[in-house]
Design a protein around this motif. Structure first.
Motif, mmCIF file in Angstrom:
data_model
loop_
_atom_site.group_PDB
_atom_site.id
_atom_site.type_symbol
_atom_site.label_atom_id
_atom_site.label_comp_id
_atom_site.label_asym_id
_atom_site.label_seq_id
_atom_site.Cartn_x
_atom_site.Cartn_y
_atom_site.Cartn_z
ATOM 1 N N LYS A 81 -37.708 -8.071 0.171
ATOM 2 C CA LYS A 81 -36.392 -7.559 -0.170
ATOM 3 C C LYS A 81 -36.048 -6.484 0.850
ATOM 4 N N LEU A 82 -34.785 -6.080 0.865
ATOM 5 C CA LEU A 82 -34.419 -4.938 1.702
ATOM 6 C C LEU A 82 -35.276 -3.757 1.275
ATOM 7 N N LEU A 83 -35.947 -3.136 2.225
ATOM 8 C CA LEU A 83 -36.892 -2.063 1.928
ATOM 9 C C LEU A 83 -36.233 -0.705 2.109
ATOM 10 N N LYS B 198 -35.346 7.912 14.401
ATOM 11 C CA LYS B 198 -34.084 7.714 13.695
ATOM 12 C C LYS B 198 -33.296 6.540 14.274
ATOM 13 N N LYS B 199 -33.329 6.399 15.600
ATOM 14 C CA LYS B 199 -32.616 5.275 16.234
ATOM 15 C C LYS B 199 -33.277 3.944 15.898
ATOM 16 N N ILE B 200 -34.603 3.945 15.831
ATOM 17 C CA ILE B 200 -35.311 2.721 15.448
ATOM 18 C C ILE B 200 -34.935 2.336 14.022
ATOM 19 N N TYR C 167 -32.824 -1.214 12.540
ATOM 20 C CA TYR C 167 -33.239 -2.162 11.512
ATOM 21 C C TYR C 167 -32.401 -2.041 10.243
ATOM 22 N N GLU C 168 -31.735 -0.916 10.078
ATOM 23 C CA GLU C 168 -30.729 -0.821 9.015
ATOM 24 C C GLU C 168 -29.570 -1.759 9.316
ATOM 25 N N ASN C 169 -29.126 -1.755 10.564
ATOM 26 C CA ASN C 169 -28.014 -2.619 10.961
ATOM 27 C C ASN C 169 -28.362 -4.101 10.840
ATOM 28 N N LEU C 170 -29.650 -4.399 10.924
ATOM 29 C CA LEU C 170 -30.096 -5.791 10.776
ATOM 30 C C LEU C 170 -30.291 -6.174 9.307
ATOM 31 N N GLY C 171 -30.106 -5.214 8.425
ATOM 32 C CA GLY C 171 -30.251 -5.494 6.999
ATOM 33 C C GLY C 171 -31.694 -5.613 6.555
ATOM 34 N N ILE C 172 -32.629 -5.031 7.310
ATOM 35 C CA ILE C 172 -34.054 -5.116 6.981
ATOM 36 C C ILE C 172 -34.487 -3.955 6.104
ATOM 37 N N ILE C 173 -34.009 -2.753 6.428
ATOM 38 C CA ILE C 173 -34.427 -1.547 5.707
ATOM 39 C C ILE C 173 -33.240 -0.638 5.433
ATOM 40 N N LYS C 174 -33.466 0.328 4.562
ATOM 41 C CA LYS C 174 -32.544 1.440 4.323
ATOM 42 C C LYS C 174 -33.364 2.709 4.448
ATOM 43 N N PHE C 175 -33.016 3.569 5.395
ATOM 44 C CA PHE C 175 -33.840 4.735 5.727
ATOM 45 C C PHE C 175 -33.136 6.017 5.305
ATOM 46 N N SER C 176 -33.894 6.943 4.679
ATOM 47 C CA SER C 176 -33.313 8.234 4.315
ATOM 48 C C SER C 176 -34.394 9.314 4.325
#
Length: 497
Positions: free
Chosen positions: A450-452, A469-471, A475-484
């Motif tokens: 699932k989206l991580l 942060k750029k990495i 992968y956020e833009n690719l729909g793979i992860i959500k980073f915070s």
């Protein structure tokens, strides 16, 4: 043909925007109906803007705006009293207020009102014609606002009354809106007549928070607790005192209370009384290092068939006590949260808690086999929060490294796993960009995923550099992860009355 949303529709929509202040403010400008609806939501809990108690420039502006609106709502006799005492607080306009803002209030914090008045008046230019001291002016303004609130609030839902020498005596004699009070947060040293007055009109409290500051619990407080019809959530906080004297008053609610939080830094606090509450669904034991878990020895054999959430956010009893408790109660747990690490205790999670969905645990550096066992055994796990880096004692790599966590999560986490929280408590370097991107690529290539959500709970000494942060953004833009990135001291760790 234009379509006008009904008031009921707007109410329901705006309720979901309660914590989105900027959006609600923009709704003020649409039309009168939208304005009234959004104002009602904003003023329901005006005290949630905690920064009004501070004195920075922006905070002072917000505080002044709130106070001036309250002053504009005062009845004429109160305004005249302030005028006679040469207290001049500018109102938003010379016209009467557009709405009865006070009537919208559902949450009242007495401390916040006191600090609001203090901070605004202390920053007002002093007047040579005013014979009253700053303390007397504060008290006069505060009392007039209190009187207005007790008369005009029609339905109060939550009250916070943390008594101290700076808070004037507060009476509920003329406060019919408190009949619908559902949540009370207070200290045990409040004058007993307050508890008596409240017990005469308020019998439907569902949530009570009590901070114990002495061992002399008043009969009026005990009576107030006993008179409640459907108490569901109870929080007891003991610093230098004990909650022992309140326990008999709680017995009436042994079947209705489903949520129990105990906070303390005192020795020998009684815990075995928790056995009374057989319908508990959530328990938190939040004890500082000065406290003692000795009484947990008696509690380890208790059985709570409905328990779903168990938390030890600061320290925990002897591991063998917790393990026995999990053996009796772990089967139905959905959330388990334990601060610190013990190998045997961590492994027992896999044995006794097969239905977990959320877990926070510390695992010693190099012991990835423990994390593997947990992930393999808890097949419903969706979220895990783990320590990484050094401990408070400064031992090198006391907990698992990020790389160890990443590799294990990718290879062993169950199909529904979707959230990884990494928790830091002291100086440590964040994972290298190479290891971070390798983790994201491996997650992308998982057969079932699932989206991580990757959440970093950090202190001020953790540097998540721009490369990382750029990495993450890639992968956020690719729909793979959500980073915070979140602050270290979240609500799970520290509790404030």
């Amino acid at each position: 043909m234009s379509c006008q949303l009904t008031t009921d529709c707007l109410d329901e929509i705006f309720e979901h925007l309660e914590n989105d202040k900027s959006t609600l403010h923009s709704c003020l400008l649409v039309n009168r109906l939208w304005c009234k609806t959004s104002v009602r939501i904003l003023w329901k809990n005006i005290w949630r803007f905690k920064y009004i108690v501070y004195r920075e420039q922006h905070s002072l502006k917000v505080a002044s705006s709130i106070l001036s609106t309250l002053i504009a709502c005062l009845p004429n006799e109160s305004k005249e009293l302030l005028y006679k005492n040469k207290i001049f607080i500018q109102t938003p306009t010379s016209k009467p207020p557009l709405f009865n803002y006070v009537n919208f209030c559902k949450v009242l914090s007495i401390y916040e009102i006191v600090k609001l008045v203090e901070n605004v008046l202390s920053n007002e230019p002093s007047s040579s014609v005013n014979s009253l001291s700053l303390k007397d002016r504060n008290c006069l303004v505060t009392n007039e606002i209190f009187k207005m609130l007790t008369i005009q609030i029609s339905s109060l839902k939550k009250l916070t009354y943390d008594y101290n020498q700076f808070i004037p005596k507060f009476s509920f004699t003329y406060f019919p809106g408190a009949k619908e009070l559902s949540e009370l947060r207070c200290s045990s040293d409040i004058p007993s007549d307050f508890f008596y007055q409240l017990s005469q009109i308020c019998h439907n409290l569902q949530t009570i928070f009590i901070e114990f500051r002495n061992d002399n619990v008043s009969d009026e407080l005990k009576e107030l607790i006993s008179l409640q019809n459907n108490l569901k959530s109870l929080t007891l906080i003991a610093n230098i005192s004990s909650w022992a004297n309140i326990i008999p008053a709680l017995t009436k609610h042994s079947n209705t209370i489903t949520k129990l939080h105990l906070h303390g830094n005192n020795y020998n606090l009684p815990l075995s009384f928790v056995n009374l509450f057989t319908n508990l669904e959530e328990i938190m034991f939040s004890f500082d290092y000065g406290a003692d878990f000795g009484d947990f020895e008696n509690l380890q054999f208790a059985n709570f068939p409905k328990l779903q959430i168990l938390k030890f956010p600061k320290r925990y009893p002897k591991p063998e006590y917790v393990m026995k408790f999990l053996e009796n109660n772990g089967k139905n747990l959905k959330t388990f949260y334990i601060y610190g690490s013990d190998n045997a205790l961590s492994l027992s999670i896999a044995d006794f808690c097969p239905n977990l969905k959320s877990l926070f645990v510390g695992i010693i550096y190099g012991k990835t086999n423990i994390l593997k066992t947990i992930l393999s055994s808890c097949q419903y796990l969706e979220s895990i929060k783990v320590w990484c880096g050094k401990s408070y004692s400064g031992e090198e790599r006391s907990y698992l490294s990020e790389k160890e966590v990443f590799e294990t999560i990718v290879n062993y986490s169950p199909n529904n796993f979707c959230e990884l929280k990494i928790y830091y408590s002291s100086n440590s370097d964040f994972v290298s960009p190479v290891d971070l991107e390798s983790f994201f690529i491996s997650w992308k290539n998982r057969i079932t995923k699932k989206l991580l959500r990757l959440i970093i709970n950090k202190n001020n000494n953790i540097d998540v550099n721009e490369v990382n942060k750029k990495i993450a953004e890639k992968y956020e833009n690719l729909g793979i992860i959500k980073f915070s990135i979140e602050a270290l001291y979240d609500d799970d760790i520290f509790y404030l009355l």
